[in-house]
Design a protein around this motif. Sequence first.
Motif, mmCIF file in Angstrom:
data_model
loop_
_atom_site.group_PDB
_atom_site.id
_atom_site.type_symbol
_atom_site.label_atom_id
_atom_site.label_comp_id
_atom_site.label_asym_id
_atom_site.label_seq_id
_atom_site.Cartn_x
_atom_site.Cartn_y
_atom_site.Cartn_z
ATOM 1 N N VAL A 49 0.689 -1.324 -0.234
ATOM 2 C CA VAL A 49 -0.148 0.058 -0.103
ATOM 3 C C VAL A 49 0.897 1.109 -0.294
ATOM 4 C CG1 VAL A 49 -1.766 0.916 0.757
ATOM 5 C CG2 VAL A 49 -1.731 -1.430 1.419
ATOM 6 N N THR A 50 0.639 1.938 -0.847
ATOM 7 C CA THR A 50 1.080 3.270 -0.841
ATOM 8 C C THR A 50 1.610 4.463 -0.161
ATOM 9 O OG1 THR A 50 -0.402 4.100 -3.039
ATOM 10 C CG2 THR A 50 1.475 2.719 -3.429
ATOM 11 N N TYR A 51 2.488 4.904 0.011
ATOM 12 C CA TYR A 51 2.377 6.271 0.751
ATOM 13 C C TYR A 51 2.124 7.633 0.250
ATOM 14 C CZ TYR A 51 2.094 8.065 5.700
ATOM 15 O OH TYR A 51 1.073 8.930 6.446
ATOM 16 N N PRO A 94 2.808 -1.798 4.065
ATOM 17 C CA PRO A 94 2.558 -0.618 4.196
ATOM 18 C C PRO A 94 4.143 0.527 3.818
ATOM 19 C CG PRO A 94 3.115 -1.096 6.442
ATOM 20 C CD PRO A 94 2.926 -2.032 5.698
ATOM 21 N N HIS A 95 3.959 1.134 2.764
ATOM 22 C CA HIS A 95 5.323 2.099 1.917
ATOM 23 C C HIS A 95 5.354 3.262 3.167
ATOM 24 C CE1 HIS A 95 5.393 0.731 -2.228
ATOM 25 N NE2 HIS A 95 5.298 -0.026 -1.667
ATOM 26 N N LEU A 96 6.783 3.281 3.654
ATOM 27 C CA LEU A 96 6.550 4.560 4.850
ATOM 28 C C LEU A 96 7.719 5.092 3.398
ATOM 29 C CD1 LEU A 96 7.623 3.573 8.338
ATOM 30 C CD2 LEU A 96 5.980 4.187 6.891
ATOM 31 N N VAL A 121 7.473 -3.250 5.864
ATOM 32 C CA VAL A 121 7.968 -2.245 5.323
ATOM 33 C C VAL A 121 8.572 -1.416 4.778
ATOM 34 C CG1 VAL A 121 7.193 -1.114 7.732
ATOM 35 C CG2 VAL A 121 9.327 -1.288 7.099
ATOM 36 N N LEU A 122 8.301 -0.916 3.033
ATOM 37 C CA LEU A 122 8.667 -0.327 1.808
ATOM 38 C C LEU A 122 9.591 0.761 2.384
ATOM 39 C CD1 LEU A 122 9.968 -1.180 -0.704
ATOM 40 C CD2 LEU A 122 8.478 -0.254 -1.578
ATOM 41 N N ALA A 123 10.568 0.645 2.431
ATOM 42 C CA ALA A 123 11.368 2.824 3.217
ATOM 43 C C ALA A 123 11.968 2.782 1.669
ATOM 44 C CB ALA A 123 12.455 1.884 4.060
ATOM 45 N N PHE A 185 16.616 9.346 -10.900
ATOM 46 C CA PHE A 185 17.192 10.195 -12.127
ATOM 47 C C PHE A 185 18.044 10.779 -11.863
ATOM 48 C CE2 PHE A 185 14.440 13.972 -11.037
ATOM 49 C CZ PHE A 185 13.994 13.096 -9.947
ATOM 50 N N GLU A 186 17.548 11.246 -10.275
ATOM 51 C CA GLU A 186 19.271 12.018 -9.396
ATOM 52 C C GLU A 186 20.547 11.484 -9.367
ATOM 53 O OE1 GLU A 186 16.859 13.567 -5.901
ATOM 54 O OE2 GLU A 186 14.979 12.859 -6.558
ATOM 55 N N ALA A 187 20.252 10.604 -9.788
ATOM 56 C CA ALA A 187 21.885 10.046 -9.581
ATOM 57 C C ALA A 187 22.587 10.333 -10.499
ATOM 58 C CB ALA A 187 21.651 8.397 -9.494
ATOM 59 N N ARG A 192 26.618 5.221 -8.732
ATOM 60 C CA ARG A 192 26.576 5.439 -7.440
ATOM 61 C C ARG A 192 25.065 5.623 -6.762
ATOM 62 N NH1 ARG A 192 29.469 7.207 -4.258
ATOM 63 N NH2 ARG A 192 28.317 9.302 -3.460
ATOM 64 N N ASP A 193 23.967 5.275 -8.125
ATOM 65 C CA ASP A 193 23.528 4.584 -7.362
ATOM 66 C C ASP A 193 22.990 3.192 -6.702
ATOM 67 O OD1 ASP A 193 20.498 5.626 -7.187
ATOM 68 O OD2 ASP A 193 20.164 4.443 -9.300
ATOM 69 N N LEU A 194 23.976 2.599 -7.257
ATOM 70 C CA LEU A 194 24.378 1.274 -6.653
ATOM 71 C C LEU A 194 24.751 1.422 -5.902
ATOM 72 C CD1 LEU A 194 24.755 -1.284 -10.021
ATOM 73 C CD2 LEU A 194 22.802 -1.550 -8.644
HETATM 74 P P1 FAD Z 1 16.917 6.976 -1.555
HETATM 75 O O1 FAD Z 1 17.508 5.471 -1.976
HETATM 76 O O2 FAD Z 1 17.160 8.035 -0.659
HETATM 77 O O3 FAD Z 1 17.062 7.806 -2.992
HETATM 78 C C1 FAD Z 1 17.308 8.895 -3.565
HETATM 79 C C2 FAD Z 1 18.455 9.559 -4.678
HETATM 80 O O4 FAD Z 1 19.392 10.366 -3.728
HETATM 81 C C3 FAD Z 1 18.895 8.782 -5.976
HETATM 82 O O5 FAD Z 1 19.122 9.553 -6.606
HETATM 83 C C4 FAD Z 1 20.272 8.049 -4.997
HETATM 84 O O6 FAD Z 1 21.327 7.858 -6.060
HETATM 85 C C5 FAD Z 1 21.114 9.247 -4.024
HETATM 86 N N1 FAD Z 1 20.969 8.892 -3.073
HETATM 87 C C6 FAD Z 1 21.113 8.088 -1.654
HETATM 88 N N2 FAD Z 1 21.571 8.549 -0.409
HETATM 89 C C7 FAD Z 1 22.248 8.872 -0.880
HETATM 90 C C8 FAD Z 1 22.948 9.547 -0.462
HETATM 91 N N3 FAD Z 1 23.767 8.954 1.099
HETATM 92 N N4 FAD Z 1 23.877 11.138 -0.894
HETATM 93 C C9 FAD Z 1 23.591 11.438 -1.422
HETATM 94 N N5 FAD Z 1 22.931 10.538 -2.328
HETATM 95 C C10 FAD Z 1 22.220 10.156 -1.992
HETATM 96 N N6 FAD Z 1 6.797 7.155 -3.308
HETATM 97 C C11 FAD Z 1 6.096 7.772 -2.561
HETATM 98 O O7 FAD Z 1 6.263 8.942 -1.942
HETATM 99 N N7 FAD Z 1 5.283 7.016 -1.632
HETATM 100 C C12 FAD Z 1 5.566 5.287 -2.419
HETATM 101 O O8 FAD Z 1 4.632 4.982 -1.677
HETATM 102 C C13 FAD Z 1 6.501 5.058 -3.169
HETATM 103 N N8 FAD Z 1 6.525 3.176 -3.602
HETATM 104 C C14 FAD Z 1 6.666 3.029 -4.388
HETATM 105 C C15 FAD Z 1 7.534 1.817 -3.990
HETATM 106 C C16 FAD Z 1 8.482 1.916 -5.295
HETATM 107 C C17 FAD Z 1 8.892 -0.175 -5.386
HETATM 108 C C18 FAD Z 1 9.183 2.212 -6.185
HETATM 109 C C19 FAD Z 1 10.651 2.400 -7.249
HETATM 110 C C20 FAD Z 1 9.151 4.150 -5.411
HETATM 111 C C21 FAD Z 1 8.428 4.388 -4.713
HETATM 112 N N9 FAD Z 1 8.136 5.871 -4.665
HETATM 113 C C22 FAD Z 1 7.167 5.952 -3.950
HETATM 114 C C23 FAD Z 1 9.015 6.747 -5.501
HETATM 115 C C24 FAD Z 1 10.412 7.280 -4.433
HETATM 116 O O9 FAD Z 1 9.627 7.785 -3.391
HETATM 117 C C25 FAD Z 1 11.362 8.012 -5.308
HETATM 118 O O10 FAD Z 1 11.832 7.147 -6.513
HETATM 119 C C26 FAD Z 1 12.183 9.211 -4.888
HETATM 120 O O11 FAD Z 1 12.757 9.783 -5.760
HETATM 121 C C27 FAD Z 1 13.253 8.069 -4.118
HETATM 122 O O12 FAD Z 1 12.851 7.373 -3.492
HETATM 123 P P2 FAD Z 1 14.084 6.018 -2.765
HETATM 124 O O13 FAD Z 1 13.567 5.378 -1.508
HETATM 125 O O14 FAD Z 1 15.333 5.281 -3.622
HETATM 126 O O15 FAD Z 1 15.087 7.031 -1.982
#
Ligand code: FAD
Length: 318
Positions: A49-51, A94-96, A121-123, A185-187, A192-194
């Motif tokens: 369930v999304t948040y 729940p998504h957090l 939870v999905l963080a 998209f921000e990475a 770096r993303d990985l």
């Molecule tokens: P992060 O892991 O924090 O990464 C965000 C960006 O910062 C990335 O570019 C990463 O490369 C970079 N980064 C990470 N750590 C660092 C660091 N220490 N220093 C510098 N840069 C860093 N959004 C919602 O609002 N609600 C939802 O319910 C929801 N569900 C989702 C479910 C799935 C399966 C997916 C794939 C996405 C979902 N999203 C949801 C979207 C998500 O919140 C966005 O994609 C958000 O922009 C990034 O979330 P993240 O957890 O990947 O962030």
Amino acid sequence: MKVTEYFDNANGKTLISFEVLPPLKGGSMQAIFDTLDPLMEFKPPFVDVTYHREEFIYVKKSSGYYEKTAIRKRPGTVGICASIMHRYGVDAVPHLICGGFTKEETENVLIDLNFLDINNVLALRGDARKFDGKFIPEKNGHHYALDLVKQIDDMNNGNYLDANIENGEKSNFCIGIAGYPEKHFEAPNMDRDLAFAQQKVEAGANYIVTQMFFDNKYYFEYVKRCRAMGIDVPIVPGLKPLTKKYQLNAIPRLFHLDLPDDLANAMVQATTAEARKQVGVEWCIQQSKELKAKGVPCLHYYTMGDVETIRKIAEAVY
Ligand code: FAD
């Protein structure tokens, strides 16, 4: 049960799961049941369930001026999770998100979840609010999903924000995180993303769910690169069918991904709405079949309220 326990017990079988969105404020739980009732025959062990963070809207006042007001359009994630578990006897995830939460508020939600026996939870970090341009955390909130993972892991070890709490109840959350086969998209780049994904796994994340993709090669390459750098948790592909013409532009723009030529061309050449939907459904079925044949742990479908389409796909694949 924990999501990862379902994978462990599946004996190599590919499970199925679904993601639902809370209804818009003012809507009823029936909208969720209407989506899930027809999907339960496929026996998903868990449902996500999304948040949704609050958004700013501009409300016209009697003075004629507009007032900027924050509203959460889709509240109710925790209640919906409890209701799903009660009605269907399946686990709810729940998504957090970090956005809109202080660490204290996050802790209180985690306590609610723990008391409700919700162990998954999905963080996530969450996206930037419209009009903000970039992600802005709450004062005393988390900047990245990594910090949220650490907080959940701390609670799993009985450590609460208030250091005076001794022998705190240890929660038992299985922690999922997001992964991006076509890069977040921000990475700055995929490496770096990985590396950030790896940090989250090292901090306690137990599995990854991917952003949608329309070419399986991105998923396979992503898994390969994760494994090469030692990320060994299950990686669940997230799937969504393309069904409408406007999505040809909207999906790449919103989710920062590519549509394969063959899919885009077939959508453009289809002359009716029904024919376009058929193209998207058929594409998703083929994607799903290939992923299943390769033994992925689970196929995770983003329902986005389109239960009829998701049902058709599930029927063809399971
Ligand atoms: P992060 O892991 O924090 O990464 C965000 C960006 O910062 C990335 O570019 C990463 O490369 C970079 N980064 C990470 N750590 C660092 C660091 N220490 N220093 C510098 N840069 C860093 N959004 C919602 O609002 N609600 C939802 O319910 C929801 N569900 C989702 C479910 C799935 C399966 C997916 C794939 C996405 C979902 N999203 C949801 C979207 C998500 O919140 C966005 O994609 C958000 O922009 C990034 O979330 P993240 O957890 O990947 O962030």
